[in-house]
Design an enzyme around this catalytic site. Structure first.
Site, PDB file in Angstrom:
ATOM      1  N   ARG A  90       0.818  -1.213   0.000  1.00 50.43           N
ATOM      2  CA  ARG A  90       0.000   0.000   0.000  1.00 50.43           C
ATOM      3  C   ARG A  90       0.853   1.265   0.000  1.00 50.43           C
ATOM      4  O   ARG A  90       0.525   2.250  -0.650  1.00 50.43           O
ATOM      5  CB  ARG A  90      -0.942  -0.014   1.209  1.00 50.43           C
ATOM      6  CG  ARG A  90      -1.819   1.214   1.349  1.00 50.43           C
ATOM      7  CD  ARG A  90      -2.704   1.151   2.587  1.00 50.43           C
ATOM      8  NE  ARG A  90      -3.769   0.184   2.465  1.00 50.43           N
ATOM      9  CZ  ARG A  90      -3.861  -0.950   3.152  1.00 50.43           C
ATOM     10  NH1 ARG A  90      -2.909  -1.278   4.014  1.00 50.43           N
ATOM     11  NH2 ARG A  90      -4.872  -1.767   2.994  1.00 50.43           N
ATOM     12  N   TYR A  91       1.920   1.271   0.781  1.00 48.19           N
ATOM     13  CA  TYR A  91       2.779   2.443   0.912  1.00 48.19           C
ATOM     14  C   TYR A  91       4.101   2.197   0.177  1.00 48.19           C
ATOM     15  O   TYR A  91       4.559   1.059   0.084  1.00 48.19           O
ATOM     16  CB  TYR A  91       3.074   2.721   2.385  1.00 48.19           C
ATOM     17  CG  TYR A  91       1.844   2.954   3.228  1.00 48.19           C
ATOM     18  CD1 TYR A  91       1.195   4.184   3.222  1.00 48.19           C
ATOM     19  CD2 TYR A  91       1.338   1.938   4.029  1.00 48.19           C
ATOM     20  CE1 TYR A  91       0.069   4.399   4.008  1.00 48.19           C
ATOM     21  CE2 TYR A  91       0.220   2.142   4.816  1.00 48.19           C
ATOM     22  CZ  TYR A  91      -0.412   3.370   4.809  1.00 48.19           C
ATOM     23  OH  TYR A  91      -1.526   3.573   5.576  1.00 48.19           O
ATOM     24  N   ARG A  94       7.158   0.334   2.354  1.00 45.60           N
ATOM     25  CA  ARG A  94       6.901  -0.830   3.202  1.00 45.60           C
ATOM     26  C   ARG A  94       5.760  -1.661   2.628  1.00 45.60           C
ATOM     27  O   ARG A  94       4.927  -1.158   1.883  1.00 45.60           O
ATOM     28  CB  ARG A  94       6.566  -0.416   4.630  1.00 45.60           C
ATOM     29  CG  ARG A  94       5.394   0.551   4.759  1.00 45.60           C
ATOM     30  CD  ARG A  94       5.533   1.362   6.040  1.00 45.60           C
ATOM     31  NE  ARG A  94       4.423   2.276   6.294  1.00 45.60           N
ATOM     32  CZ  ARG A  94       4.329   3.485   5.764  1.00 45.60           C
ATOM     33  NH1 ARG A  94       5.245   3.921   4.906  1.00 45.60           N
ATOM     34  NH2 ARG A  94       3.315   4.277   6.074  1.00 45.60           N
ATOM     35  N   CYS A 103      -5.303 -16.831  14.159  1.00 48.97           N
ATOM     36  CA  CYS A 103      -4.956 -16.080  15.368  1.00 48.97           C
ATOM     37  C   CYS A 103      -5.228 -16.935  16.599  1.00 48.97           C
ATOM     38  O   CYS A 103      -6.085 -17.820  16.569  1.00 48.97           O
ATOM     39  CB  CYS A 103      -5.793 -14.805  15.473  1.00 48.97           C
ATOM     40  SG  CYS A 103      -5.551 -13.625  14.131  1.00 48.97           S
ATOM     41  N   CYS A 107     -10.778 -11.287  17.809  1.00 49.08           N
ATOM     42  CA  CYS A 107     -11.392 -10.069  18.335  1.00 49.08           C
ATOM     43  C   CYS A 107     -12.701  -9.828  17.592  1.00 49.08           C
ATOM     44  O   CYS A 107     -12.766  -9.960  16.362  1.00 49.08           O
ATOM     45  CB  CYS A 107     -10.458  -8.879  18.136  1.00 49.08           C
ATOM     46  SG  CYS A 107      -8.808  -9.114  18.831  1.00 49.08           S
ATOM     47  N   CYS A 110     -12.455  -7.133  14.690  1.00 47.14           N
ATOM     48  CA  CYS A 110     -11.333  -7.225  13.761  1.00 47.14           C
ATOM     49  C   CYS A 110     -11.704  -6.801  12.343  1.00 47.14           C
ATOM     50  O   CYS A 110     -12.733  -7.199  11.810  1.00 47.14           O
ATOM     51  CB  CYS A 110     -10.806  -8.661  13.738  1.00 47.14           C
ATOM     52  SG  CYS A 110      -9.428  -8.916  12.594  1.00 47.14           S
ATOM     53  N   ARG A 112     -10.185  -7.749   9.725  1.00 44.98           N
ATOM     54  CA  ARG A 112      -9.994  -8.881   8.803  1.00 44.98           C
ATOM     55  C   ARG A 112     -10.837 -10.075   9.247  1.00 44.98           C
ATOM     56  O   ARG A 112     -10.538 -11.215   8.914  1.00 44.98           O
ATOM     57  CB  ARG A 112      -8.513  -9.277   8.741  1.00 44.98           C
ATOM     58  CG  ARG A 112      -7.622  -8.248   8.079  1.00 44.98           C
ATOM     59  CD  ARG A 112      -6.276  -8.831   7.656  1.00 44.98           C
ATOM     60  NE  ARG A 112      -5.482  -7.813   6.987  1.00 44.98           N
ATOM     61  CZ  ARG A 112      -4.380  -7.268   7.484  1.00 44.98           C
ATOM     62  NH1 ARG A 112      -3.932  -7.657   8.660  1.00 44.98           N
ATOM     63  NH2 ARG A 112      -3.723  -6.346   6.824  1.00 44.98           N
ATOM     64  N   ASP A 271     -12.334   0.413  12.566  1.00 49.55           N
ATOM     65  CA  ASP A 271     -12.590   0.298  11.131  1.00 49.55           C
ATOM     66  C   ASP A 271     -14.047  -0.075  10.870  1.00 49.55           C
ATOM     67  O   ASP A 271     -14.745  -0.598  11.747  1.00 49.55           O
ATOM     68  CB  ASP A 271     -11.668  -0.762  10.523  1.00 49.55           C
ATOM     69  CG  ASP A 271     -10.212  -0.366  10.621  1.00 49.55           C
ATOM     70  OD1 ASP A 271      -9.859   0.721  10.136  1.00 49.55           O
ATOM     71  OD2 ASP A 271      -9.420  -1.139  11.201  1.00 49.55           O
ATOM     72  N   ASP A 308      -7.916   4.541   9.291  1.00 48.21           N
ATOM     73  CA  ASP A 308      -7.564   3.935   8.008  1.00 48.21           C
ATOM     74  C   ASP A 308      -8.676   4.295   7.027  1.00 48.21           C
ATOM     75  O   ASP A 308      -9.824   3.853   7.176  1.00 48.21           O
ATOM     76  CB  ASP A 308      -7.448   2.413   8.153  1.00 48.21           C
ATOM     77  CG  ASP A 308      -6.222   1.868   7.455  1.00 48.21           C
ATOM     78  OD1 ASP A 308      -5.947   2.341   6.340  1.00 48.21           O
ATOM     79  OD2 ASP A 308      -5.557   0.995   8.017  1.00 48.21           O
ATOM     80  N   LYS A 315      -3.551   5.167   6.212  1.00 47.31           N
ATOM     81  CA  LYS A 315      -3.813   5.759   7.520  1.00 47.31           C
ATOM     82  C   LYS A 315      -3.499   7.257   7.499  1.00 47.31           C
ATOM     83  O   LYS A 315      -2.536   7.687   6.860  1.00 47.31           O
ATOM     84  CB  LYS A 315      -2.949   5.112   8.601  1.00 47.31           C
ATOM     85  CG  LYS A 315      -3.219   3.652   8.866  1.00 47.31           C
ATOM     86  CD  LYS A 315      -2.329   3.166  10.013  1.00 47.31           C
ATOM     87  CE  LYS A 315      -2.477   1.665  10.210  1.00 47.31           C
ATOM     88  NZ  LYS A 315      -1.877   0.906   9.077  1.00 47.31           N
TER      89      LYS A 315
END
Length: 346
Positions: A90-91, A94, A103, A107, A110, A112, A271, A308, A315
């Protein structure tokens, strides 16, 4: 230690965390969104408090069946920027590397949450090789962020091979790992895991925690082991309604991070993930909290409050503003942490 993971809804019923009426509806929830709660974190839930911060983060509720028109299965635009399986670029300097989609705990907020939960989505050796090849062909990539899923759920030998492969790419100078493991499954931070993280290049771990109640003595021990091994620690926290959206909870969390050598890094505005509206605060509420945090607590305790932008636009910081143009155009007006205005001559 009991390392059992709670996955069954009937256990939640047996423990009084859901009632029979909820149980019938929750089947619809877990058909879409996975449930897994390690015993280490499950045992911290106050069974008599429906507002318990651990309970609200990890126990499924029927509120997750409510989806607003603004919510999305891909709220931050991962799909838009996925250049190859397991790599999101995306950036410019990085990229994200997602070797696993599992996981230790799921959560309820989340971003995702519709993608994680399948061990079958773990990258194969061939897919990992393709990911390394992409990174190697893009010299602008200075930092690789290993995420998922939770990378520290991988076997140490596999994680070690990933770290070693990234060390072989000359232009990759920093490795960052995003994880909840040091807090929710601290027993995984053992000698083998520490060895797996051994690297000639700096390794940062972004430790995710949202409330001070999540930290156990073993979690603090895991953080200390990582720091002693030379791993740098930063934090990431999601601002959550009814969990940490008050200055007492937020400041105590940030001070706990700092005390245990974790530098506060990101405070995420929630999000727009499907079925998460009950967790969201308003931006103005978040900004008000940041004003209080800035005015009353050490600069070491200050995360960057970010959102985001939906659609994959990245972000941006959304903290409160402290500067405005003065009427005479010869300077500016500065707002102090108490809300008082002061003229400053440029």
């Amino acid at each position: 230690m009991n390392k059992k993971t709670v996955r069954r809804l009937d256990q939640l019923l047996d423990d009084g965390l859901v009632d029979a009426a909820e149980l019938a509806q929750l089947g619809k929830v877990i058909d879409t969104f996975k449930v897994a709660i390690p015993e280490a974190i499950y045992s911290l839930i106050d069974r008599n408090d429906k507002n318990d911060p651990i309970r609200k983060q990890f126990i499924p509720t029927t509120e997750e069946l409510t989806t607003t028109q603004y919510e999305s299965a891909d709220p931050i635009g991962d799909d838009v920027h996925q250049v190859i399986k397991g790599v999101i670029h995306r950036y410019p300097d990085r990229c994200l590397f997602l070797p696993v989609q599992v996981c230790p705990v799921y959560c309820r907020f989340c971003f995702r949450r519709e993608n994680v939960g399948s061990a079958g989505n773990t990258l194969t050796q061939s897919e990992r090789s393709s990911a390394y090849a992409y990174i190697e062909m893009h010299p602008e990539i200075w930092e690789v962020i290993i995420t998922g899923g939770d990378p520290l759920i991988l076997k140490p030998a596999l994680l070690a091979s990933i770290v070693q492969q990234l060390n072989l790419i000359p232009h990759v100078e920093v490795i960052r790992i995003h994880s909840r493991v040091p807090v929710v499954e601290p027993h995984r931070i053992n000698h083998e895991m520490i060895e797996a993280l051994s690297s000639k290049k700096p390794v940062y771990i972004a430790v995710h925690a949202n409330h001070v109640k999540e930290f156990t003595p073993l979690a603090f021990q895991a953080l200390a082991s990582l720091v002693t091994a030379g791993v740098s620690l930063v934090s990431q926290t999601t601002l959550l309604k009814g969990i940490n959206d008050n200055i007492d909870a937020l400041s105590e969390l940030m001070r706990t991070f700092v005390k245990h050598r974790v530098k506060p890094y990101y405070l995420h505005h929630p999000d727009l993930a499907k079925g998460t509206s009950h967790f969201r605060v308003t931006i103005s509420e978040g900004q008000a909290l940041m004003r209080q945090l800035r005015g009353r607590f050490s600069g070491l305790c200050q995360p960057t409050y970010v959102i985001d932008i939906p659609g994959g636009h990245g972000k941006v910081p959304i903290g409160p503003h402290y500067i405005s143009v003065s009427d005479d155009q010869c300077g500016c007006l500065l707002t102090d942490y108490q809300g008082k205005l002061h003229h400053y001559t440029a």
